[in-house]
Enzyme design. Structure first.
Site, PDB file in Angstrom:
ATOM      1  N   HIS A  53       0.876  -1.169   0.000  1.00 32.37           N
ATOM      2  CA  HIS A  53       0.000   0.000   0.000  1.00 32.37           C
ATOM      3  C   HIS A  53       0.915   1.219   0.000  1.00 32.37           C
ATOM      4  CE1 HIS A  53      -2.315  -3.066   2.288  1.00 32.37           C
ATOM      5  NE2 HIS A  53      -3.373  -2.559   1.681  1.00 32.37           N
ATOM      6  N   ASP A  56       2.356   1.746   3.347  1.00 33.10           N
ATOM      7  CA  ASP A  56       3.280   0.744   3.909  1.00 33.10           C
ATOM      8  C   ASP A  56       4.699   1.216   3.637  1.00 33.10           C
ATOM      9  OD1 ASP A  56       1.052  -0.858   4.319  1.00 33.10           O
ATOM     10  OD2 ASP A  56       1.412  -2.108   2.554  1.00 33.10           O
ATOM     11  N   MET A  87       2.613  -5.705  -7.897  1.00 32.22           N
ATOM     12  CA  MET A  87       1.307  -5.093  -7.599  1.00 32.22           C
ATOM     13  C   MET A  87       1.460  -4.001  -6.558  1.00 32.22           C
ATOM     14  SD  MET A  87      -1.119  -5.243  -4.916  1.00 32.22           S
ATOM     15  CE  MET A  87      -1.820  -6.690  -4.139  1.00 32.22           C
ATOM     16  N   GLU A 180     -10.995  -6.204  -5.320  1.00 31.67           N
ATOM     17  CA  GLU A 180     -10.928  -7.295  -4.333  1.00 31.67           C
ATOM     18  C   GLU A 180     -12.198  -7.326  -3.492  1.00 31.67           C
ATOM     19  OE1 GLU A 180      -7.328  -7.369  -2.016  1.00 31.67           O
ATOM     20  OE2 GLU A 180      -8.243  -8.630  -0.485  1.00 31.67           O
ATOM     21  N   LYS A 182     -14.962  -8.422  -0.639  1.00 28.25           N
ATOM     22  CA  LYS A 182     -14.965  -8.921   0.740  1.00 28.25           C
ATOM     23  C   LYS A 182     -16.353  -8.632   1.315  1.00 28.25           C
ATOM     24  CE  LYS A 182     -12.301  -8.866   5.057  1.00 28.25           C
ATOM     25  NZ  LYS A 182     -11.214  -8.267   5.845  1.00 28.25           N
ATOM     26  N   GLU A 216      -9.915 -13.355  -2.875  1.00 27.03           N
ATOM     27  CA  GLU A 216      -9.135 -13.815  -1.716  1.00 27.03           C
ATOM     28  C   GLU A 216      -9.841 -14.988  -1.047  1.00 27.03           C
ATOM     29  OE1 GLU A 216      -7.263 -11.035   0.973  1.00 27.03           O
ATOM     30  OE2 GLU A 216      -8.024 -12.150   2.703  1.00 27.03           O
ATOM     31  N   HIS A 219     -11.894 -14.213   2.091  1.00 25.40           N
ATOM     32  CA  HIS A 219     -13.093 -13.390   1.939  1.00 25.40           C
ATOM     33  C   HIS A 219     -14.287 -14.228   1.489  1.00 25.40           C
ATOM     34  CE1 HIS A 219     -10.323  -9.633   1.364  1.00 25.40           C
ATOM     35  NE2 HIS A 219     -10.152 -10.248   2.526  1.00 25.40           N
ATOM     36  N   ASP A 244      -5.368 -13.454  -3.989  1.00 31.37           N
ATOM     37  CA  ASP A 244      -4.873 -13.357  -2.607  1.00 31.37           C
ATOM     38  C   ASP A 244      -5.071 -14.706  -1.930  1.00 31.37           C
ATOM     39  OD1 ASP A 244      -4.116 -10.755  -2.909  1.00 31.37           O
ATOM     40  OD2 ASP A 244      -5.467  -9.928  -1.392  1.00 31.37           O
ATOM     41  N   ASP A 254     -12.098 -12.437  10.264  1.00 26.84           N
ATOM     42  CA  ASP A 254     -11.078 -12.400   9.215  1.00 26.84           C
ATOM     43  C   ASP A 254      -9.755 -12.947   9.766  1.00 26.84           C
ATOM     44  OD1 ASP A 254      -9.533 -11.679   7.071  1.00 26.84           O
ATOM     45  OD2 ASP A 254      -9.685  -9.534   7.417  1.00 26.84           O
ATOM     46  N   ASP A 256      -7.012 -14.687   8.114  1.00 31.01           N
ATOM     47  CA  ASP A 256      -5.756 -14.494   7.359  1.00 31.01           C
ATOM     48  C   ASP A 256      -4.665 -15.505   7.703  1.00 31.01           C
ATOM     49  OD1 ASP A 256      -6.584 -12.377   5.791  1.00 31.01           O
ATOM     50  OD2 ASP A 256      -5.810 -10.831   7.136  1.00 31.01           O
ATOM     51  N   ASP A 286      -1.733 -13.147   0.953  1.00 23.84           N
ATOM     52  CA  ASP A 286      -2.232 -12.050   1.791  1.00 23.84           C
ATOM     53  C   ASP A 286      -2.639 -12.664   3.126  1.00 23.84           C
ATOM     54  OD1 ASP A 286      -3.088  -9.744   2.840  1.00 23.84           O
ATOM     55  OD2 ASP A 286      -4.857  -9.521   1.570  1.00 23.84           O
TER      56      ASP A 286
HETATM   57  C1  GCO Z   1      -8.052  -7.425   4.121  1.00 29.26           C
HETATM   58  C2  GCO Z   1      -7.639  -7.338   2.669  1.00 29.26           C
HETATM   59  C3  GCO Z   1      -6.414  -6.501   2.452  1.00 29.26           C
HETATM   60  C4  GCO Z   1      -6.171  -6.181   0.992  1.00 29.26           C
HETATM   61  C5  GCO Z   1      -5.071  -5.193   0.854  1.00 29.26           C
HETATM   62  C6  GCO Z   1      -4.590  -5.029  -0.548  1.00 29.26           C
HETATM   63  O1  GCO Z   1      -8.866  -8.287   4.414  1.00 29.26           O
HETATM   64  O2  GCO Z   1      -7.578  -6.629   4.933  1.00 29.26           O
HETATM   65  O3  GCO Z   1      -7.462  -8.632   2.201  1.00 29.26           O
HETATM   66  O4  GCO Z   1      -5.307  -7.169   2.992  1.00 29.26           O
HETATM   67  O5  GCO Z   1      -5.870  -7.333   0.271  1.00 29.26           O
HETATM   68  O6  GCO Z   1      -5.521  -3.982   1.338  1.00 29.26           O
HETATM   69  O7  GCO Z   1      -5.531  -4.465  -1.331  1.00 29.26           O
HETATM   70 MN    MN Z   2      -6.515  -9.302   0.429  1.00 29.39          MN
HETATM   71 MN    MN Z   3      -8.290 -10.118   3.533  1.00 32.78          MN
END
Ligand code: GCO
Ligand code: MN
Ligand code: MN
Length: 386
Positions: A53, A56, A87, A180, A182, A216, A219, A244, A254, A256, A286
């Protein structure tokens, strides 16, 4: 045997291996590393690419001189390690200005700021080599639908993406957008909740050919959906621009998790799909390490994501080459060509032929489908006993 190589196109976001373990209930458990340190960490574990980002890399309040110095240092780390930037994306969620969304905020000044911020972030991404630009609309949504008209919100979203596509064209950048989806978190309800929603939205844009999706695992799993089916939808539409990878139980917050770590059978079907169709994009993880991990364990996490992908790729090849699997698949998909005329599409002749056909419903209903056998072979392969 399961060593990552550049041709596997394994990438990580700065925010993934750089995650410091903060959660809604607790403070960070790891000290923050700099972007340069994170690039070196990724090189050490054998990754190919790094994504980020804007913030970041460059803090939101950095001066232009600070920005230039950070970018110089980052470029030097990329050159020293051979890590590439496939990306980039925009942070349109952390600052309180985005508390009610960015492109879909009810405040026109916030919407305009979001556009300006994204334009600057696109320039930064392109400068560092990005060819895919991701839009994750984490704050684009509502808690109460009294507060925002969904039709109006989609119109604002569309106008923003149209404006940014036109900007990219105007600059002559080689850049594709990937939306993306979610369903929720951090908002109660996020717009474009699933892959299907994003695909339908893309069809309404001014430059649909420039825009695809970045599905993702977590998601779609949060929504209880079959991720591989969503990915197949995107692929069939020519829209699988990025992916992702992580893991996540159905119905949870969430999470991850490390790729393949909790639903390995689902991860197998996904890897098999990507490899069977010859998906050529990044395999982007991700995900982040457990909050209990130190940086040695973060490296184990990153290595584990790539290792599991490669193991599952190997398992997919084993599945495809297994004589019994092949024989079962041939049996299941047996086709004597009697109805292949239907694939040519509708015609009066086809219609007449179809109408005149007598089907033996009883016999067709009695057909043997050895799906249990096939599924158990799949498990035997996955569990390593075959
Ligand atoms: C989340 C998302 C993020 C995005 C990221 C890149 O659930 O927080 O997956 O990690 O992927 O902002 O666009
Ligand atoms: Mn993501
Ligand atoms: Mn995510």
């Amino acid at each position: 045997m399961y060593e990552p190589k550049p041709e596997h196109k394994f990438s990580f976001g700065l925010w993934t291996v750089g995650n410091v373990g903060r959660d809604p209930f607790g403070e960070p458990t790891r000290a923050a590393l700099t972007p340069v340190q994170l690039v070196h960490l990724l090189a050490e574990v054998g990754a190919w690419g790094v994504n980020f980002h804007d913030n970041d890399l460059v803090p939101i309040d950095a001066t232009p001189a600070e920005r230039d110095q950070i970018v110089r240092d980052f470029k030097a780390a990329l050159a020293a390690t051979g890590i590439v930037v496939p990306m980039a994306t925009t942070n349109l969620f952390s600052h309180p200005i985005f508390k009610d969304g960015a492109f879909t905020s009810n405040d026109p000044a916030v919407r305009a700021y979001a556009l300006q911020k994204t334009i600057n972030a696109i320039d930064l991404g392109v400068e560092l080599g990005a060819t895919t630009y991701v839009f994750w609309g984490g704050r684009e949504g509502t808690e109460s639908d009294s507060t925002k008209n969904p039709l109006e919100a989609l119109k604002r979203y569309r106008e923003a993406i149209n404006f940014l596509c036109a900007y990219v064209k105007d600059q002559g950048y080689t850049l594709r957008f990937a939306l993306e989806p979610k369903p929720n978190e951090p908002r109660g309800h996020i717009f474009l909740p699933t892959v299907g929603d994003a695909l339908a939205f893309i069809a309404t844009l001014d430059y649909p050919e420039m825009v695809g999706v970045n599905p993702e695992v977590a998601h779609e799993h949060m929504a209880g959906l079959n991720f591989t089916h969503g990915v197949a939808m995107a692929y069939a539409a020519g829209k699988l621009f990025h992916i992702d990878l992580n893991d996540q139980l159905f119905g949870r917050y969430d999470q991850d998790f490390r790729f393949g770590s909790v639903m390995p059978k689902q991860a197998f079907y996904l890897v098999k799909f990507l490899e069977d169709v010859g998906y050529e994009g990044s395999r982007h993880f991700d995900a982040h390490a457990f909050r209990s991990s130190n940086y040695e364990d973060v490296k184990a996490f990153a290595r584990g994501c790539m290792r599991t992908y490669l193991i599952l790729k190997d398992k997919a090849a084993q599945f495809n080459a297994d004589p019994e699997v092949q024989q079962l698949l041939a049996e299941i998909n047996a086709d004597d060509g009697a109805f292949s005329y239907l694939s040519a599409g509708y015609s009066r002749e086809a219609l007449d032929k179809l109408r005149a056909t007598r089907f033996d419903r009883e016999a067709l209903g009695k057909r043997d489908l050895p799906y249990e056998r096939l599924d158990q072979i799949t498990l035997d392969i996955l569990l390593g006993v075959r």
